[in-house]
Design a protein around this motif. Structure first.
Motif, PDB file in Angstrom:
ATOM      1  N   ILE A   7      10.706  -0.653  19.824  1.00  0.00           N
ATOM      2  CA  ILE A   7      10.741  -1.752  18.697  1.00  0.00           C
ATOM      3  C   ILE A   7      10.046  -0.986  17.708  1.00  0.00           C
ATOM      4  CG2 ILE A   7      11.062  -3.814  20.060  1.00  0.00           C
ATOM      5  CD1 ILE A   7       7.975  -3.963  19.733  1.00  0.00           C
ATOM      6  N   PRO A   8      10.379  -1.652  16.272  1.00  0.00           N
ATOM      7  CA  PRO A   8       9.668  -1.126  15.066  1.00  0.00           C
ATOM      8  C   PRO A   8       8.353  -1.618  14.916  1.00  0.00           C
ATOM      9  CG  PRO A   8      11.176  -2.686  14.504  1.00  0.00           C
ATOM     10  CD  PRO A   8      11.335  -2.683  15.985  1.00  0.00           C
ATOM     11  N   TYR A   9       7.491  -0.886  14.228  1.00  0.00           N
ATOM     12  CA  TYR A   9       6.222  -1.308  14.162  1.00  0.00           C
ATOM     13  C   TYR A   9       6.256  -2.686  13.063  1.00  0.00           C
ATOM     14  CZ  TYR A   9       1.505  -1.360  12.331  1.00  0.00           C
ATOM     15  OH  TYR A   9       0.318  -2.028  12.017  1.00  0.00           O
ATOM     16  N   VAL A  10       5.331  -3.480  13.521  1.00  0.00           N
ATOM     17  CA  VAL A  10       5.697  -4.752  12.418  1.00  0.00           C
ATOM     18  C   VAL A  10       4.330  -4.925  11.442  1.00  0.00           C
ATOM     19  CG1 VAL A  10       5.896  -7.295  12.361  1.00  0.00           C
ATOM     20  CG2 VAL A  10       7.045  -5.907  13.997  1.00  0.00           C
ATOM     21  N   ILE A  11       4.532  -5.057  10.338  1.00  0.00           N
ATOM     22  CA  ILE A  11       3.338  -5.145   9.455  1.00  0.00           C
ATOM     23  C   ILE A  11       3.087  -6.656   9.323  1.00  0.00           C
ATOM     24  CG2 ILE A  11       2.393  -5.024   6.968  1.00  0.00           C
ATOM     25  CD1 ILE A  11       4.308  -2.313   6.746  1.00  0.00           C
ATOM     26  N   PRO A  28       8.429   4.974  10.293  1.00  0.00           N
ATOM     27  CA  PRO A  28       7.757   5.148  11.538  1.00  0.00           C
ATOM     28  C   PRO A  28       6.755   4.283  11.463  1.00  0.00           C
ATOM     29  CG  PRO A  28       7.272   7.146  10.071  1.00  0.00           C
ATOM     30  CD  PRO A  28       8.474   6.026   9.227  1.00  0.00           C
ATOM     31  N   PRO A  29       5.957   4.117  12.739  1.00  0.00           N
ATOM     32  CA  PRO A  29       6.305   4.546  13.882  1.00  0.00           C
ATOM     33  C   PRO A  29       7.355   3.707  14.752  1.00  0.00           C
ATOM     34  CG  PRO A  29       4.140   3.405  14.112  1.00  0.00           C
ATOM     35  CD  PRO A  29       4.819   3.233  12.734  1.00  0.00           C
ATOM     36  N   VAL A  30       7.778   4.271  15.624  1.00  0.00           N
ATOM     37  CA  VAL A  30       8.643   3.509  16.641  1.00  0.00           C
ATOM     38  C   VAL A  30       7.787   3.390  17.736  1.00  0.00           C
ATOM     39  CG1 VAL A  30      10.679   3.400  18.130  1.00  0.00           C
ATOM     40  CG2 VAL A  30      10.865   4.407  15.925  1.00  0.00           C
ATOM     41  N   VAL A  61      11.751 -10.565  14.432  1.00  0.00           N
ATOM     42  CA  VAL A  61      11.558  -9.134  13.599  1.00  0.00           C
ATOM     43  C   VAL A  61      11.449  -7.999  14.609  1.00  0.00           C
ATOM     44  CG1 VAL A  61      10.242  -7.883  12.221  1.00  0.00           C
ATOM     45  CG2 VAL A  61      11.030 -10.237  11.486  1.00  0.00           C
ATOM     46  N   LYS A  62      10.775  -8.369  15.872  1.00  0.00           N
ATOM     47  CA  LYS A  62      10.680  -7.224  16.786  1.00  0.00           C
ATOM     48  C   LYS A  62      12.110  -7.062  17.361  1.00  0.00           C
ATOM     49  CE  LYS A  62       5.942  -8.172  18.297  1.00  0.00           C
ATOM     50  NZ  LYS A  62       5.139  -7.115  18.975  1.00  0.00           N
ATOM     51  N   GLY A 122       7.141   5.440   1.189  1.00  0.00           N
ATOM     52  CA  GLY A 122       6.304   4.570   2.040  1.00  0.00           C
ATOM     53  C   GLY A 122       7.037   4.614   3.395  1.00  0.00           C
ATOM     54  N   LYS A 123       6.897   3.429   4.194  1.00  0.00           N
ATOM     55  CA  LYS A 123       7.729   3.053   5.189  1.00  0.00           C
ATOM     56  C   LYS A 123       8.909   2.426   4.863  1.00  0.00           C
ATOM     57  CE  LYS A 123       3.424   3.078   8.107  1.00  0.00           C
ATOM     58  NZ  LYS A 123       3.610   4.147   8.976  1.00  0.00           N
ATOM     59  N   MET A 124      10.140   3.214   5.716  1.00  0.00           N
ATOM     60  CA  MET A 124      11.209   2.524   5.852  1.00  0.00           C
ATOM     61  C   MET A 124      11.386   1.056   6.358  1.00  0.00           C
ATOM     62  SD  MET A 124      15.132   4.169   6.593  1.00  0.00           S
ATOM     63  CE  MET A 124      15.113   3.877   8.414  1.00  0.00           C
ATOM     64  N   ILE A 125      12.126   0.237   5.698  1.00  0.00           N
ATOM     65  CA  ILE A 125      12.561  -1.311   6.398  1.00  0.00           C
ATOM     66  C   ILE A 125      13.449  -1.014   7.416  1.00  0.00           C
ATOM     67  CG2 ILE A 125      12.999  -3.577   5.961  1.00  0.00           C
ATOM     68  CD1 ILE A 125      11.967  -3.156   3.086  1.00  0.00           C
ATOM     69  N   ASP A 126      13.125  -1.391   8.565  1.00  0.00           N
ATOM     70  CA  ASP A 126      13.722  -1.242   9.831  1.00  0.00           C
ATOM     71  C   ASP A 126      14.865  -2.542   9.881  1.00  0.00           C
ATOM     72  OD1 ASP A 126      15.204  -0.696  12.204  1.00  0.00           O
ATOM     73  OD2 ASP A 126      13.619  -0.819  13.313  1.00  0.00           O
ATOM     74  N   ASN A 127      16.140  -2.276   9.803  1.00  0.00           N
ATOM     75  CA  ASN A 127      16.911  -3.605  10.074  1.00  0.00           C
ATOM     76  C   ASN A 127      17.767  -3.555  11.380  1.00  0.00           C
ATOM     77  OD1 ASN A 127      16.573  -5.206   7.531  1.00  0.00           O
ATOM     78  ND2 ASN A 127      17.235  -3.305   6.636  1.00  0.00           N
ATOM     79  N   ILE A 128      17.320  -2.749  12.277  1.00  0.00           N
ATOM     80  CA  ILE A 128      17.578  -2.929  13.654  1.00  0.00           C
ATOM     81  C   ILE A 128      16.993  -3.318  14.773  1.00  0.00           C
ATOM     82  CG2 ILE A 128      18.614  -1.212  15.371  1.00  0.00           C
ATOM     83  CD1 ILE A 128      19.284   0.818  13.336  1.00  0.00           C
TER      84      ILE A 128
END
Length: 135
Positions: A7-11, A28-30, A61-62, A122-128
């Motif tokens: 899963i992506p890291y969640v802020i 990142p990170p995954v 979101v996860k 910065g960090k890429m927003i993960d939409n997956i």
């Protein structure tokens, strides 16, 4: 059969004196080891079981990535292309402002400032969100 899940890291941020919870999936990170992933594997990949105990917006979101804003009862989900990084100044976060124009800088309850941009910064927003590799 071996299944690897990530899963992506969640802020996680709060806004308006904790009236709103904001969750931003980034890479990142995954993340490959996490309480949610453990619950998911133990419960035969049943999302309903794995999401138990989590704010629905955080679980969403996860699983699906993007940005979610929750008031504890309901949430809104956004799939926005771009990046998020720390900034110096920004307006107070509001779901209404974010919906109107997410690509700006926002201040949260902890006085941190996050800027959403289309620039590679910065960090890429993960939409997956949740990824599975079956081997």
């Amino acid at each position: 059969m071996v299944i690897i899940a990530s899963i992506p890291y969640v802020i996680k941020k709060t806004a308006r004196d904790k009236e709103f919870h904001v969750y931003i999936a980034v890479i990142p990170p995954v993340v490959v080891e996490d309480e949610f992933l453990t619950k998911l594997k133990v419960n035969d990949f049943k999302l309903e079981e794995a999401c138990g105990g989590y704010d629905k917006a955080l679980c969403y979101v996860k699983c699906f990535g993007g940005v979610a804003i929750s008031n504890g009862k309901n949430f809104i989900h956004f799939s926005i292309e771009g990046y998020v990084h720390e900034g110096d100044k920004g307006e107070l976060f509001s779901p209404y402002s974010f919906e109107k124009d997410p690509y700006t800088c926002y201040m949260f309850d902890d006085k941190s400032i996050l800027c959403f941009t289309r620039e590679k910064k910065g960090k890429m927003i993960d939409n997956i969100g949740l990824r599975l590799i079956i081997g």
